[in-house]
Scaffold this motif. Structure first.
Motif, PDB file in Angstrom:
ATOM      1  N   ALA A 108       0.835  -1.203   0.000  1.00  0.00           N
ATOM      2  CA  ALA A 108       0.000   0.000   0.000  1.00  0.00           C
ATOM      3  C   ALA A 108       0.869   1.253   0.000  1.00  0.00           C
ATOM      4  CB  ALA A 108      -0.917   0.009   1.220  1.00  0.00           C
ATOM      5  N   ARG A 109       0.272   2.359  -0.377  1.00  0.00           N
ATOM      6  CA  ARG A 109       0.930   3.649  -0.235  1.00  0.00           C
ATOM      7  C   ARG A 109       0.894   4.044   1.240  1.00  0.00           C
ATOM      8  NH1 ARG A 109       1.754   6.641  -4.801  1.00  0.00           N
ATOM      9  NH2 ARG A 109       1.652   8.574  -3.577  1.00  0.00           N
ATOM     10  N   SER A 110       1.966   4.632   1.733  1.00  0.00           N
ATOM     11  CA  SER A 110       2.033   5.009   3.139  1.00  0.00           C
ATOM     12  C   SER A 110       1.728   6.490   3.296  1.00  0.00           C
ATOM     13  CB  SER A 110       3.417   4.695   3.715  1.00  0.00           C
ATOM     14  OG  SER A 110       4.407   5.481   3.064  1.00  0.00           O
ATOM     15  N   GLY A 111       0.901   6.808   4.296  1.00  0.00           N
ATOM     16  CA  GLY A 111       0.539   8.188   4.532  1.00  0.00           C
ATOM     17  C   GLY A 111       0.758   8.579   5.983  1.00  0.00           C
ATOM     18  N   LEU A 112       1.106   9.849   6.189  1.00  0.00           N
ATOM     19  CA  LEU A 112       1.274  10.396   7.532  1.00  0.00           C
ATOM     20  C   LEU A 112       0.343  11.589   7.673  1.00  0.00           C
ATOM     21  CD1 LEU A 112       3.019  10.130  10.157  1.00  0.00           C
ATOM     22  CD2 LEU A 112       4.448  11.973   9.208  1.00  0.00           C
ATOM     23  N   ALA A 113      -0.485  11.581   8.717  1.00  0.00           N
ATOM     24  CA  ALA A 113      -1.461  12.643   8.956  1.00  0.00           C
ATOM     25  C   ALA A 113      -1.041  13.508  10.125  1.00  0.00           C
ATOM     26  CB  ALA A 113      -2.841  12.047   9.224  1.00  0.00           C
ATOM     27  N   LEU A 114      -1.347  14.812  10.016  1.00  0.00           N
ATOM     28  CA  LEU A 114      -1.049  15.772  11.074  1.00  0.00           C
ATOM     29  C   LEU A 114      -2.318  16.536  11.430  1.00  0.00           C
ATOM     30  CD1 LEU A 114       2.273  17.356   9.715  1.00  0.00           C
ATOM     31  CD2 LEU A 114       2.015  15.342  11.169  1.00  0.00           C
ATOM     32  N   ASN A 115      -2.594  16.640  12.716  1.00  0.00           N
ATOM     33  CA  ASN A 115      -3.719  17.435  13.189  1.00  0.00           C
ATOM     34  C   ASN A 115      -3.460  18.927  12.942  1.00  0.00           C
ATOM     35  OD1 ASN A 115      -5.159  15.214  14.032  1.00  0.00           O
ATOM     36  ND2 ASN A 115      -4.544  15.376  16.166  1.00  0.00           N
ATOM     37  N   PRO A 116      -4.504  19.756  13.011  1.00  0.00           N
ATOM     38  CA  PRO A 116      -4.318  21.186  12.707  1.00  0.00           C
ATOM     39  C   PRO A 116      -3.222  21.875  13.510  1.00  0.00           C
ATOM     40  CG  PRO A 116      -6.647  20.672  12.732  1.00  0.00           C
ATOM     41  CD  PRO A 116      -5.936  19.437  13.195  1.00  0.00           C
ATOM     42  N   MET A 132       2.236   9.977   0.919  1.00  0.00           N
ATOM     43  CA  MET A 132       1.245  11.050   1.035  1.00  0.00           C
ATOM     44  C   MET A 132       1.328  11.679   2.417  1.00  0.00           C
ATOM     45  SD  MET A 132      -2.843  10.954   0.206  1.00  0.00           S
ATOM     46  CE  MET A 132      -3.300   9.836   1.566  1.00  0.00           C
ATOM     47  N   LEU A 133       1.228  13.001   2.437  1.00  0.00           N
ATOM     48  CA  LEU A 133       1.146  13.764   3.681  1.00  0.00           C
ATOM     49  C   LEU A 133      -0.272  14.319   3.774  1.00  0.00           C
ATOM     50  CD1 LEU A 133       2.563  15.061   6.152  1.00  0.00           C
ATOM     51  CD2 LEU A 133       3.146  16.994   4.659  1.00  0.00           C
ATOM     52  N   LEU A 134      -0.965  13.988   4.858  1.00  0.00           N
ATOM     53  CA  LEU A 134      -2.346  14.443   5.063  1.00  0.00           C
ATOM     54  C   LEU A 134      -2.372  15.526   6.126  1.00  0.00           C
ATOM     55  CD1 LEU A 134      -5.427  14.445   5.142  1.00  0.00           C
ATOM     56  CD2 LEU A 134      -5.356  12.300   6.404  1.00  0.00           C
ATOM     57  N   LEU A 135      -2.857  16.701   5.755  1.00  0.00           N
ATOM     58  CA  LEU A 135      -3.023  17.793   6.710  1.00  0.00           C
ATOM     59  C   LEU A 135      -4.505  17.943   7.014  1.00  0.00           C
ATOM     60  CD1 LEU A 135      -0.534  20.474   5.318  1.00  0.00           C
ATOM     61  CD2 LEU A 135      -0.118  18.605   6.936  1.00  0.00           C
ATOM     62  N   MET A 136      -4.856  17.740   8.268  1.00  0.00           N
ATOM     63  CA  MET A 136      -6.245  17.886   8.685  1.00  0.00           C
ATOM     64  C   MET A 136      -6.623  19.367   8.684  1.00  0.00           C
ATOM     65  SD  MET A 136      -7.487  14.895   9.126  1.00  0.00           S
ATOM     66  CE  MET A 136      -9.062  15.463   9.814  1.00  0.00           C
ATOM     67  N   THR A 137      -7.741  19.679   8.046  1.00  0.00           N
ATOM     68  CA  THR A 137      -8.233  21.058   7.996  1.00  0.00           C
ATOM     69  C   THR A 137      -9.467  21.226   8.877  1.00  0.00           C
ATOM     70  OG1 THR A 137      -9.182  20.408   5.842  1.00  0.00           O
ATOM     71  CG2 THR A 137      -7.210  21.776   5.820  1.00  0.00           C
ATOM     72  N   ASP A 149      -9.312  27.812   8.097  1.00  0.00           N
ATOM     73  CA  ASP A 149      -8.394  28.556   7.228  1.00  0.00           C
ATOM     74  C   ASP A 149      -6.998  28.662   7.834  1.00  0.00           C
ATOM     75  OD1 ASP A 149      -9.870  29.947   4.798  1.00  0.00           O
ATOM     76  OD2 ASP A 149     -11.269  29.956   6.484  1.00  0.00           O
ATOM     77  N   VAL A 150      -6.900  28.539   9.151  1.00  0.00           N
ATOM     78  CA  VAL A 150      -5.611  28.679   9.822  1.00  0.00           C
ATOM     79  C   VAL A 150      -4.613  27.625   9.352  1.00  0.00           C
ATOM     80  CG1 VAL A 150      -6.184  27.201  11.800  1.00  0.00           C
ATOM     81  CG2 VAL A 150      -4.571  29.079  12.083  1.00  0.00           C
ATOM     82  N   VAL A 151      -5.101  26.549   8.740  1.00  0.00           N
ATOM     83  CA  VAL A 151      -4.201  25.487   8.277  1.00  0.00           C
ATOM     84  C   VAL A 151      -3.582  25.813   6.920  1.00  0.00           C
ATOM     85  CG1 VAL A 151      -4.020  23.003   7.778  1.00  0.00           C
ATOM     86  CG2 VAL A 151      -5.532  23.793   9.589  1.00  0.00           C
ATOM     87  N   LEU A 152      -4.152  26.738   6.176  1.00  0.00           N
ATOM     88  CA  LEU A 152      -3.668  27.016   4.824  1.00  0.00           C
ATOM     89  C   LEU A 152      -2.183  27.411   4.777  1.00  0.00           C
ATOM     90  CD1 LEU A 152      -6.739  28.770   3.198  1.00  0.00           C
ATOM     91  CD2 LEU A 152      -5.815  26.508   2.657  1.00  0.00           C
ATOM     92  N   PRO A 153      -1.687  28.242   5.691  1.00  0.00           N
ATOM     93  CA  PRO A 153      -0.239  28.522   5.662  1.00  0.00           C
ATOM     94  C   PRO A 153       0.603  27.253   5.832  1.00  0.00           C
ATOM     95  CG  PRO A 153      -1.366  30.170   6.971  1.00  0.00           C
ATOM     96  CD  PRO A 153      -2.372  29.092   6.679  1.00  0.00           C
ATOM     97  N   LYS A 154       0.096  26.310   6.628  1.00  0.00           N
ATOM     98  CA  LYS A 154       0.826  25.047   6.800  1.00  0.00           C
ATOM     99  C   LYS A 154       0.813  24.235   5.508  1.00  0.00           C
ATOM    100  CE  LYS A 154      -0.690  21.723   9.631  1.00  0.00           C
ATOM    101  NZ  LYS A 154      -0.907  20.943  10.871  1.00  0.00           N
ATOM    102  N   ASP A 174      -8.037  17.239   4.383  1.00  0.00           N
ATOM    103  CA  ASP A 174      -9.238  16.523   4.821  1.00  0.00           C
ATOM    104  C   ASP A 174      -9.944  17.342   5.891  1.00  0.00           C
ATOM    105  OD1 ASP A 174     -11.167  14.780   5.746  1.00  0.00           O
ATOM    106  OD2 ASP A 174      -9.772  13.221   6.382  1.00  0.00           O
ATOM    107  N   GLY A 175     -11.203  17.708   5.590  1.00  0.00           N
ATOM    108  CA  GLY A 175     -12.005  18.404   6.584  1.00  0.00           C
ATOM    109  C   GLY A 175     -12.576  19.706   6.055  1.00  0.00           C
ATOM    110  N   GLY A 176     -13.886  19.764   5.874  1.00  0.00           N
ATOM    111  CA  GLY A 176     -14.518  20.986   5.418  1.00  0.00           C
ATOM    112  C   GLY A 176     -14.236  21.346   3.976  1.00  0.00           C
ATOM    113  N   VAL A 177     -13.736  20.385   3.191  1.00  0.00           N
ATOM    114  CA  VAL A 177     -13.448  20.652   1.780  1.00  0.00           C
ATOM    115  C   VAL A 177     -14.765  20.683   1.012  1.00  0.00           C
ATOM    116  CG1 VAL A 177     -12.330  19.800  -0.306  1.00  0.00           C
ATOM    117  CG2 VAL A 177     -11.157  19.624   1.898  1.00  0.00           C
TER     118      VAL A 177
END
Length: 222
Positions: A108-116, A132-137, A149-154, A174-177
């Motif tokens: 599988a493809r490996s992904g790492l997720a980060l909270n806001p 894949m890098l997943l940024l929670m929005t 929106d505070v996640v957009l700079p990240k 991921d989140g509110g898209v």
């Protein structure tokens, strides 16, 4: 960047998951599966048995997002079952490098997720270990939340880190898209978009996927 849309079945009808997956099979790239354990996040959704059942009926690969405690123990099983992508949370993993490598070794493809509130810079050295890098929005745990929106700079910083590393890591949000927020995400550098209510909250989920893709593609080329 090639835009990819991964509709979240968290917003689908749990009694008709196979049918709801089929409704987006001609338009989407992935099926996003939110696995929640009521420990890492305050919600309980579905787990490996449901994923195994969906794999028999989905024409699309499954994008499994594990919002669970002890992903080091449980994540490999999702990859071994046949998921196309398995994402673990940096905040939960105790041995992320080993777990990410095990996911890849299982095919599988490996992904790492980060909270806001989790900074992306400390994980720059792990870009070589992930696909894949997943940024929670939103804060993880529930669908239908308002986009942060505070996640957009990240997102912008993450895109720059990926460019600097000369890697082909996908950048997922991921989140509110929705049709109101996806262009901002694409402009910031995201190329994989998880959408729940924006897809399954509409009368024609497949058409909603196409509209989201078109909006993201317009923004990513400007």
């Amino acid at each position: 960047m090639a835009v990819q849309i991964s509709p979240s079945i968290l917003s689908a009808d749990f009694a008709r998951l196979a049918e709801d997956v089929a409704r987006i099979s001609d338009a989407a790239d992935w099926v996003h599966v939110d696995v929640m354990d009521n420990h890492f996040v305050p919600n309980l959704t579905l787990g490996l048995p449901v994923v195994e059942a969906l794999l028999k009926h989905s024409a699309l690969p499954l994008d499994c997002h594990l919002m669970i405690e002890d992903p080091d123990r449980w994540a490999p099983a999702y990859a071994e079952a046949g998921a196309g992508s398995v994402t673990i949370h940096a905040e939960a993993a105790k041995a992320p490098v080993r777990t990410l490598r095990t996911i890849r070794a299982a095919g599988a493809r490996s992904g790492l997720a980060l909270n806001p509130a989790t900074a992306v810079e400390p994980y720059e050295d792990l870009l070589g270990e992930i696909d894949m890098l997943l940024l929670m929005t939103v804060e993880p745990g529930f669908g239908g939340q308002k986009f942060l929106d505070v996640v957009l700079p990240k997102v912008r910083r993450a895109r720059q880190l990926i460019r600097n590393s000369d890697s082909s890591v996908w950048l997922q949000v991921d989140g509110g898209v929705s049709d109101e927020t996806i262009e901002r995400c694409a402009e910031a550098g995201a190329d994989v978009f998880v959408a729940g209510n924006a897809v399954y909250g509409k009368d024609d989920p497949a058409e909603s996927v196409r509209a989201l893709r078109a909006a993201a593609e317009r923004a990513s080329t400007t």
